[in-house]
Write a protein that holds these residues in place. Structure first.
Motif, PDB file in Angstrom:
ATOM      1  N   CYS A   1     -24.393   3.300  48.678  1.00 37.11           N
ATOM      2  CA  CYS A   1     -24.093   2.539  47.749  1.00 37.11           C
ATOM      3  C   CYS A   1     -24.479   1.103  48.012  1.00 37.11           C
ATOM      4  O   CYS A   1     -24.867   0.690  49.080  1.00 37.11           O
ATOM      5  CB  CYS A   1     -22.519   2.415  47.896  1.00 37.11           C
ATOM      6  N   TYR A   2     -24.618   0.368  46.987  1.00 35.89           N
ATOM      7  CA  TYR A   2     -25.322  -1.044  46.954  1.00 35.89           C
ATOM      8  C   TYR A   2     -24.556  -1.872  47.808  1.00 35.89           C
ATOM      9  O   TYR A   2     -24.992  -2.593  48.562  1.00 35.89           O
ATOM     10  CB  TYR A   2     -25.481  -1.529  45.221  1.00 35.89           C
ATOM     11  N   PRO A   3     -23.180  -2.031  47.704  1.00 36.37           N
ATOM     12  CA  PRO A   3     -22.336  -3.080  48.243  1.00 36.37           C
ATOM     13  C   PRO A   3     -22.775  -2.882  49.765  1.00 36.37           C
ATOM     14  O   PRO A   3     -22.944  -4.006  50.445  1.00 36.37           O
ATOM     15  CB  PRO A   3     -21.002  -2.824  47.936  1.00 36.37           C
ATOM     16  N   SER A  19     -23.607   5.413  43.481  1.00 36.54           N
ATOM     17  CA  SER A  19     -24.250   4.408  44.285  1.00 36.54           C
ATOM     18  C   SER A  19     -24.181   3.249  43.919  1.00 36.54           C
ATOM     19  O   SER A  19     -24.085   2.238  44.757  1.00 36.54           O
ATOM     20  CB  SER A  19     -25.542   4.896  44.611  1.00 36.54           C
ATOM     21  N   ILE A  46     -13.858  -3.918  47.837  1.00 35.81           N
ATOM     22  CA  ILE A  46     -13.372  -3.060  46.322  1.00 35.81           C
ATOM     23  C   ILE A  46     -14.670  -2.261  45.818  1.00 35.81           C
ATOM     24  O   ILE A  46     -14.479  -1.270  45.354  1.00 35.81           O
ATOM     25  CB  ILE A  46     -12.863  -3.858  45.343  1.00 35.81           C
ATOM     26  N   GLY A  47     -15.867  -2.756  46.362  1.00 41.40           N
ATOM     27  CA  GLY A  47     -16.958  -1.840  45.697  1.00 41.40           C
ATOM     28  C   GLY A  47     -17.547  -0.833  46.460  1.00 41.40           C
ATOM     29  O   GLY A  47     -18.237   0.233  45.703  1.00 41.40           O
ATOM     30  N   SER A  48     -17.544  -0.666  47.650  1.00 41.50           N
ATOM     31  CA  SER A  48     -18.065   0.518  48.703  1.00 41.50           C
ATOM     32  C   SER A  48     -17.705   1.481  48.246  1.00 41.50           C
ATOM     33  O   SER A  48     -16.392   1.967  47.790  1.00 41.50           O
ATOM     34  CB  SER A  48     -17.951  -0.112  50.038  1.00 41.50           C
ATOM     35  N   LEU A  49     -18.385   2.721  48.599  1.00 39.18           N
ATOM     36  CA  LEU A  49     -18.203   4.290  48.465  1.00 39.18           C
ATOM     37  C   LEU A  49     -17.287   4.625  49.313  1.00 39.18           C
ATOM     38  O   LEU A  49     -16.576   5.380  48.944  1.00 39.18           O
ATOM     39  CB  LEU A  49     -19.488   4.995  48.121  1.00 39.18           C
ATOM     40  N   GLY A  83     -25.027  -5.473  50.980  1.00 38.53           N
ATOM     41  CA  GLY A  83     -24.199  -6.559  51.289  1.00 38.53           C
ATOM     42  C   GLY A  83     -24.035  -6.697  52.605  1.00 38.53           C
ATOM     43  O   GLY A  83     -23.995  -7.783  53.037  1.00 38.53           O
ATOM     44  N   ARG A  98     -25.266  -1.075  51.609  1.00 37.62           N
ATOM     45  CA  ARG A  98     -26.557  -1.119  51.852  1.00 37.62           C
ATOM     46  C   ARG A  98     -26.986  -2.589  51.734  1.00 37.62           C
ATOM     47  O   ARG A  98     -27.768  -3.048  52.853  1.00 37.62           O
ATOM     48  CB  ARG A  98     -27.356  -0.256  50.573  1.00 37.62           C
ATOM     49  N   GLU A 118     -15.400  -9.382  49.263  1.00 36.41           N
ATOM     50  CA  GLU A 118     -14.617  -8.893  48.036  1.00 36.41           C
ATOM     51  C   GLU A 118     -15.619  -7.607  47.398  1.00 36.41           C
ATOM     52  O   GLU A 118     -14.959  -6.673  47.338  1.00 36.41           O
ATOM     53  CB  GLU A 118     -14.260  -9.874  46.979  1.00 36.41           C
ATOM     54  N   THR A 119     -16.805  -7.739  47.255  1.00 42.76           N
ATOM     55  CA  THR A 119     -17.601  -6.680  46.812  1.00 42.76           C
ATOM     56  C   THR A 119     -17.729  -5.516  47.898  1.00 42.76           C
ATOM     57  O   THR A 119     -17.620  -4.541  47.252  1.00 42.76           O
ATOM     58  CB  THR A 119     -19.034  -7.378  46.682  1.00 42.76           C
ATOM     59  N   ASP A 157     -17.112 -13.885  47.858  1.00 40.02           N
ATOM     60  CA  ASP A 157     -17.549 -12.829  46.806  1.00 40.02           C
ATOM     61  C   ASP A 157     -17.989 -11.389  47.737  1.00 40.02           C
ATOM     62  O   ASP A 157     -17.959 -10.472  47.092  1.00 40.02           O
ATOM     63  CB  ASP A 157     -18.603 -13.224  46.034  1.00 40.02           C
ATOM     64  N   LEU A 158     -18.512 -11.813  48.734  1.00 41.14           N
ATOM     65  CA  LEU A 158     -19.562 -10.812  49.368  1.00 41.14           C
ATOM     66  C   LEU A 158     -18.293  -9.825  50.210  1.00 41.14           C
ATOM     67  O   LEU A 158     -18.292  -8.711  49.979  1.00 41.14           O
ATOM     68  CB  LEU A 158     -20.491 -11.268  50.455  1.00 41.14           C
ATOM     69  N   ARG A 199     -22.171   1.346  41.436  1.00 43.96           N
ATOM     70  CA  ARG A 199     -20.763   0.960  41.664  1.00 43.96           C
ATOM     71  C   ARG A 199     -20.511  -0.085  40.559  1.00 43.96           C
ATOM     72  O   ARG A 199     -19.412  -0.860  40.408  1.00 43.96           O
ATOM     73  CB  ARG A 199     -20.411   0.217  43.131  1.00 43.96           C
TER      74      ARG A 199
END
Lengths: 904, 550
Positions: free
Chosen positions: B480-482, A46, B518-521, B486, B484, B514-515, B511-512, A48
């Motif tokens: 996932c944080y990005p 979660s 590439i960061g999301s689940l 972002g 939820r 990109e996060t 940045d947001l 990441r």
């Protein structure tokens, strides 16, 4: 197979995640930062922040993957610290901090950093560029629970608590509600901790990386002077605990992840219930009763008084007029010294311990069947078993960490069979619950064996190769009338048959049993029949099988190992055997050992009433409260000339004593405890003894010395040295030493070179040479045949999670706030027929006496059965329990008491 | 894999006494707390499991339980600007607290859409609305018609003459499941849910799953993802309502080939007619004994876009919170109730009959080399001929829009193709693109589910982007944080820039994105940057004013 980290090739382990791979290769647990990851929990993915870049060729096009849940594959190129990755991590942290209290970014001055604070410091604390938006900073803390506090304004939604609740403890109290940005942690039906069904294990607190979940001791952020690892005192699981000390005071306890036994988990007793140790009620000075009142005296005066009296009684009435009850809560070394004092310094085998009131039938029965009276396998075998057969035990309450593991297995779908008169939560989860009438254990086991034979599911090869007397057993159970046994047990024979088939068909089946087996008129016989089940199906001598008693007290295994039994000395050698007497005499450096086996506790009490026993020396045992038929015990005590008690607190027993010696608690001394899987583990001294107390072992050495026997390891109790002596005396502990025990202990037998043993009777090679089948008919307990008509209800007793036995320790902690009273569980229809309302206090009475207790409507008991606990002295349930005991070992039948109850 | 215990406990009662359906039923009844607690006890789980699930979905969460009518909040209705008027009309008949929202009910071709009385409607005027409301409780299917046509051999849109004959094809393959897989492999049928994963591969993976410990064939499932959540898309709705047997046959054959005896259709709750029609079709199969022992089960979605993500969908069927699972393990190994599962989209399954009847090679000869076969396209109400068109892969987009859609009615500056995570294609790029996976991807867009939503010239792009982020924030599972945090912060930024004297730091926004990307689940958080980046690239002039210049 190889994969690359920053273009350098390394071997990886199949199935290994990128995170584990990088951590292992770089030998750095912080090589990649994490937030939602916890080694004890399933990968979740979660947060990441553990993301890395991966490519299929050197410096090729990369993809960003979360390393915690991505397995390494052959020839994968991993780049875990690129600019892109560093930026990603920092940007994620920035998002998290946009909804996190600004004053919690850095640790407070007097506090240790939380794991989250460490992680963000590692990643680099960003400026939060987002304008102030919606947030969760105003959420109110929940302070409803005596130990656990939640402050969700600090929650980072990593789900670790929710997962720990489910994956470690096997509960689902913590959950998540809502979705998206509005998700938030809930307890139960979105209520407070206190209102929820939380079992207070604290797994959530330990895993929470922030202070969103904390305990009242703020253990997570304590800057301790020292943290000492020791073994928990609260049950036979033997959890390792990390105890933090500041200024000589215990300030908090965590469960170490490196502990093999508890793997970073423990229960509310181990984790939170330590405040008893410096409770004002602690006995701090030796006391002698003078003119009916206790007076504080010096140690010398107390010792002299005891020694003088003991010598006088021995001179007048002989050594056999003296008896002792040792303690399964004390260390191995102390139990060893205690039995040595009684045998070598006083000269009698009248030494017994609290195993007499719990697992003596296990030791006896398993010795008869297999040759060793101890668990055949280890708890870790739960990971390899296909079936769990749980008989007469409620480990979720009495052995919470093992209980949680069993619950996990039940939930995940292992074949599960529970035999219990109570519908416990494990019984509810099980595939089969055989809810027998209390006392019909032998009958139900005969039924199970009958069906296994009838269905031709026996392991004939195992039987032929490794056992004897199977044919007699077979002939016996084959001819039993199932209809008759169905009526007796109250369990449908169809259900028994199905359960029997499920057990026998399982590739590997593990049996666990508790006091619901042993504390019966036919206790030892039940143990032998459980042994039969394992043998007839070949469930012995490999991983994931066996007969595994859930030992009640923390060191009940060890006390027996050390010779705290009237018929066997240290290492289970028969004391009636002259060869063994010679052996012990040589080892102890005395001329001769007593010739005949001594008295068991019930026999000691009877002997006292008859005037044959004159002195009783008790170490850490509240005999009056915990032994059955209290009035009988009181009568016996009143007849004694000398009662010496070593204790932490005033108890019903110390009140009747002549001399009370204040003992140090397990936090205040060194030694070892042996858990239910034969694992000898270190007890390390955490703090100095409270007040003027001494370790039990020291007191025994001191008294022994005054009796004319100087302990060869020195007059100061030194656990490490006593262990050397134990290793010299007990053949199966030859390789035991304080050093070798290390952090996770050793499981006996321990060979001379220090190799220990996870499993007994490997491949059917029984300790006694060949496994022996026994066969028995069900026999109604005399309690029922004599009193059943007049007292038509059957009372059975058990324990609750929050308290430990008679509660001397747990009642002096906040556990008492969580569970302040004993209640009587009654089937609502039984109560209603007597016009008794829920929560009303009733009088419950037996042939021995009566007590008052509030009732609770419960469908966990069948009609005609009542259940209660014995934690609170206010109820004193043993005033009504009886004197019937197991035929072979005299273990009292706490589980079957003929009673009736009425309104008051 | 998280939640193994809850999953296992739920699986004990399985699909017949399904946890998710139980939770939904109690929620719809607005049942008292004690009933939810009883349910938890019956399933041997704690209350938090039930509350966790019921609080997740639009149609089960406590605050929505009193809603009587749901106004469509989908993209197509939004850009058509029909909903303000509709809402006003509805308020004449309902209290505000009785009016809820539904994220697209599949009336993108007419707009003015809402859901009422377990049916979906369009009502442009109060008169129409009043008439619809007066028919409450009457049975029958409301009018929901649109154009249907094909530019090639109709695979999906051809008529089935006789159901029993249609199913007779299965006999040919019963003895040789490998041949099914072989034909599908030859056909190069790719998943139609958007990701385009070769379908045969899933069957192959599931058939190869090892036997269980006792040497028996393990339970396997076929799951049809009929949670067509993309606002603007209604092609699955078309298949479910007009071609249910094509879908069911595809599932049945998949089951036969991998040894699964159960097929689950997860149909979104916003398509009540689809549920009724498919349910009738299943009954027809049972009545005529056309599918042996194979069982079908319909699970009704309860209002959540993320359930279209395959692992969230599986969790949803199980009654767990539909939080996206980690992969591996993939659903083929650890799918529904942890068992090997073939999971694909409605349209994927609907292709199977034609492929088996005509051969994989015949199918592969349709379309392009990499994108074989046909694709259903749904066109919204800005087209002169809105509807569902079966288009051979590789057909120029312009052909679709002009020959079939007959051009647009008003000034359009861009199209969003492929749902809320699909690309925003400016008008001038249409000529360069064709309808297939490769053409769109290589130009920075996506085929997705091939729905088309038109963005009128007078519709501010900033508002459209805000809508995309708001949709993502609303529908994020919250795991996932990005995604939820972002998507929510992104939405706030766009709102603030429109409503206040505030310019968005363009580096922060980059940045947001990109996060998220590439960061999301999963593809929700990971996908939304694509249209936003398209918007920023092609509508710079319009959007510059909201961002800092350096």
């Amino acid at each position: 197979m190889k994969a690359f980290i920053n273009n350098i090739a390394y071997d990886f382990i199949t199935g290994e995640t990128i995170l584990d791979f990088v951590r292992r290769i770089e030998n750095n647990k912080n090589a990649i930062p994490t937030m939602c990851q916890d080694n004890r929990l399933e990968n979740f993915g979660s947060c990441r922040v553990c993301s890395v870049e991966v490519a299929l060729q050197k410096d090729g096009p990369t993809k960003t993957m979360a390393s915690c849940h991505t397995p390494v594959t052959k020839d994968l190129y991993i780049y875990h610290n690129t600019e892109k990755i560093k930026r990603l991590r920092k940007n994620i942290v920035e998002l998290v901090l946009s909804d996190y209290p600004t004053d919690k970014v850095f640790p407070a001055e007097d506090k240790k950093a939380t794991p989250f604070q460490e992680t963000i410091a590692q990643i680099g604390i960003p400026n939060v560029r987002y304008p102030e938006g919606e947030n969760h900073l105003e959420l109110e803390p929940d302070r409803s629970h005596p130990y656990i506090k939640s402050d969700l304004s600090q929650c980072i939604n990593c789900f670790r608590c929710v997962r720990a609740c489910e994956e470690i403890q096997g509960e689902m109290i913590l959950g998540m509600s809502g979705r998206g940005f509005a998700t938030n942690i809930i307890k139960g039906f979105d209520e407070t901790f206190d209102e929820s069904a939380c079992v207070s294990c604290g797994a959530c607190v330990q895993t929470c990386p922030t202070e969103a979940l904390t305990d009242k001791f703020e253990t997570k952020t304590l800057i301790a002077d020292k943290t000492v690892r020791t073994t928990c005192t609260y049950c036979g699981v033997g959890c390792q605990l990390d105890v933090s000390v500041i200024d000589g005071k215990i300030r908090g306890i965590q469960a170490p992840e490196t502990a093999e036994v508890n793997e970073g988990h423990t229960c509310l007793k181990g984790r939170f219930a330590f405040q008893f140790y410096d409770h004002p009620d602690r006995l701090r000075e030796p006391m002698i009763k003078k003119n009916g009142k206790f007076e504080e005296v010096s140690w010398d005066e107390a010792y002299d008084f005891i020694a003088h009296k003991l010598i006088d009684i021995k001179n007048r009435h002989g050594a056999d007029s003296i008896g002792a009850i040792s303690s399964s809560r004390a260390t191995n070394e102390e139990n060893y010294l205690m039995q040595k004092m009684i045998r070598a310094a006083i000269g009698t085998n009248n030494i017994d311990g609290c195993a007499r009131v719990c697992h003596a039938p296990t030791a006896y029965g398993m010795q008869e069947s297999f040759g060793t009276g101890a668990a055949t396998n280890s708890i870790e075998d739960l990971k390899q078993t296909d079936a769990i057969f749980l008989f007469g035990a409620n480990p979720l309450k009495a052995h919470p960490v093992t209980g949680a593991k069993i619950k996990q297995a039940f939930m995940k779908g292992v074949t599960s069979i529970v035999v219990d008169p109570i519908k416990t939560s494990l019984a509810e989860l099980a595939d089969f619950h055989l809810q027998i009438r209390p006392g019909t254990n032998v009958a139900i086991l005969n039924m199970i064996a009958h069906y296994i034979i009838k269905e031709n599911l026996v392991n004939q090869h195992f039987i032929d190769a490794y056992t004897e007397k199977y044919e007699e057993f077979k002939a016996h159970v084959e001819n039993l009338d199932m209809d008759e046994l169905e009526t007796l047990t109250g369990v449908s024979k169809a259900l028994v048959r199905k359960a029997a088939i499920a057990y026998a068909k399982s590739e590997r089946a593990m049996e666990f049993h508790g006091l619901g087996v042993t504390e019966h008129f036919q206790g030892s016989k039940t143990v032998m029949l459980l042994s039969n089940l394992a043998m007839m199906t070949g469930n012995i001598g490999k991983h994931g099988v066996g007969l595994n008693p859930l030992r009640g007290q923390n060191n009940v295994q060890g006390a027996a190992d050390m010779g705290v039994q009237p018929h066997q000395g240290a290492g289970y050698m028969d004391v009636n055997n002259p060869e063994n007497q010679k052996y012990y005499a040589e080892k102890y450096g005395v001329e001769k050992m007593p010739e005949f086996e001594g008295l068991k506790i019930p026999e000691m009490l009877d002997a006292a009433i008859e005037g044959k026993l004159k002195a009783l020396y008790i170490m850490g045992e509240d005999t009056i409260m915990t032994d059955p038929n209290t009035n009988h015990s009181i009568k016996a005590f009143e007849n004694l000339e000398l009662i010496v008690v070593q204790e932490l607190f005033m108890t019903a027993t110390t009140r009747m004593a002549d001399v009370v010696l204040p003992a140090s608690s397990y936090f205040e001394k060194n030694g070892t405890f042996t858990n239910g899987e034969r694992r000898v583990q270190r007890v390390n001294k955490v703090i100095e003894p409270i007040g003027n107390t001494k370790p039990d072992g020291q007191m025994v050495i001191d008294v022994m010395s005054r009796l004319g026997y100087d302990q060869p390891t020195g007059l100061t109790y030194d656990a490490a040295k006593v262990i050397e002596e134990i290793a010299d005396v007990i053949p199966f502990m030859k390789g035991l030493s304080w050093e070798r025990l290390g952090e996770n202990g050793l499981q006996w037998p321990i060979k001379e070179d220090g190799t220990d043993t996870k499993m007994l009777h490997i491949d059917g090679h029984f300790k006694k040479g060949i496994g022996t089948f026994h066969h028995f008919d069900f026999e109604e307990s005399p309690e029922i045949s004599s009193h059943g008509e007049k007292y038509p209800f059957i009372l059975t007793t058990g324990r609750e999670l929050e308290h430990y036995n008679s509660g001397t320790m747990t009642r002096r902690t906040d556990n008492q706030t969580i569970l302040p009273k004993d209640v009587l569980e009654v089937h609502p229809r039984d109560a209603k027929e007597k016009g008794i309302k829920d929560n009303e206090t009733v009088r419950i009475f037996s042939d021995r006496g009566s007590v008052h207790v509030p009732i609770k409507y419960s469908k966990n008991v069948k009609r005609g059965v009542l259940r209660t606990t014995f934690h609170q002295p206010e109820v004193f349930i043993n005033l009504i329990t009886g004197s019937v005991g197991d035929k072979e070992t005299m273990t009292p039948e706490y589980k079957v008491v003929a009673v009736d109850f009425e309104r008051i | 894999m998280a939640n193994k215990n809850i999953r296992s406990l739920s699986s004990r009662k399985g699909l017949d006494d399904n946890l998710f359906e139980n939770i939904a039923e109690l929620s719809h009844k607005n049942a008292p707390k004690k009933d939810f607690q009883k349910l938890a006890k019956r399933f041997l789980v704690d209350d938090s499991v039930i509350v966790g699930t019921s609080s997740f979905y639009d149609f089960t969460r406590e605050e929505n339980r009193a809603k009587k009518i749901h106004v469509c909040s989908g993209t197509a209705c939004m850009v058509a600007k029909t909903q303000t008027n509709l809402q006003k009309n509805i308020e004449k008949h309902f209290k505000k607290e009785e009016i809820g929202h539904a994220a697209c009910v599949g009336h993108c071709h007419t707009n003015n859409a809402f859901m009422f009385d377990d049916k979906t409607f369009s009502a442009a005027t109060n008169e129409e609305l009043t008439e619809i409301l007066s028919m409450r409780g009457q049975s029958g299917t409301p009018n929901n018609s649109y154009n249907i046509a094909s530019n090639t051999t109709p695979v999906l849109t051809s008529k089935i003459e006789k159901v029993s004959n249609f199913y007779a094809l299965s006999e040919k393959f019963k003895a040789n499941p490998q041949q099914v897989i072989q034909e599908l492999k030859t056909s190069n049928l790719r998943g139609r849910g958007g990701a385009g994963f070769p379908f045969w591969f899933k069957l192959d993976a599931v058939i190869k799953e090892p036997l269980n410990a006792t040497g028996e064939e393990t339970q396997k499932y076929i799951v049809c993802n009929a949670d067509e959540g993309d606002p603007g898309a209604y092609s699955d709705m078309y298949l479910l309502e007009h071609q249910p047997h094509k879908v069911l046959f595809g599932m049945y054959m998949s089951g036969l080939s991998v040894g699964a005896d159960t097929g689950v259709l997860y149909i979104r709750g916003e398509y009540p007619d689809s549920i009724r029609i498919v349910s009738n079709a299943i009954q027809e199969l049972k009545d005529n004994k056309l599918i042996g022992n194979f069982k079908f089960k319909i699970i009704r979605g309860q209002g959540s876009y993320v359930c279209g993500e395959e692992t969230a969908l599986l969790n949803s069927i199980e009654g767990l919170r539909p939080e996206v699972r980690v992969r591996p393990p993939y659903p083929t190994q650890y799918g529904l109730y942890g068992k090997p599962t073939v999971l694909s989209n409605v349209e994927t399954f609907a292709n199977i009959h034609w492929i088996l009847e005509n051969g994989g090679a015949a199918y592969a000869s349709l379309g392009t080399k990499l994108s074989t076969g046909t694709k259903l396209v749904s066109l919204d109400s800005f087209f002169n001929a809105p509807g569902i068109y079966e288009i051979e892969m590789g057909t120029p987009l312009a052909t679709v829009f002009n020959e079939f859609g007959k051009g647009v009615k008003s000034d359009i500056k861009a199209f969003q193709l492929g749902g809320p995570l699909g690309g925003i294609i400016p008008m001038h790029k249409i000529e360069e693109l064709s309808l297939d996976f490769e053409s769109l991807k290589s130009n920075g867009f996506l085929l997705g589910h091939a729905s088309v939503v038109s963005i009128p010239t007078d519709f501010p792009m900033i508002k459209f982007l805000e809508h995309l982020l708001e949709f993502t924030a609303d529908e994020s599972c919250g795991k996932c944080y990005p995604c939820r945090i972002g998507s929510f912060r992104g939405m706030e930024l766009l709102q603030k820039a429109q409503n206040e004297d505030y310019k968005i730091d363009q580096h922060l926004f980059a940045d947001l994105l990109e996060t998220l990307e590439i960061g999301s689940l999963c593809a929700l958080g990971g996908g939304v940057p694509l249209p936003i980046k398209n918007g920023l690239m092609y509508f710079k002039e319009e959007l510059n004013q909201y961002f800092t210049s350096n």
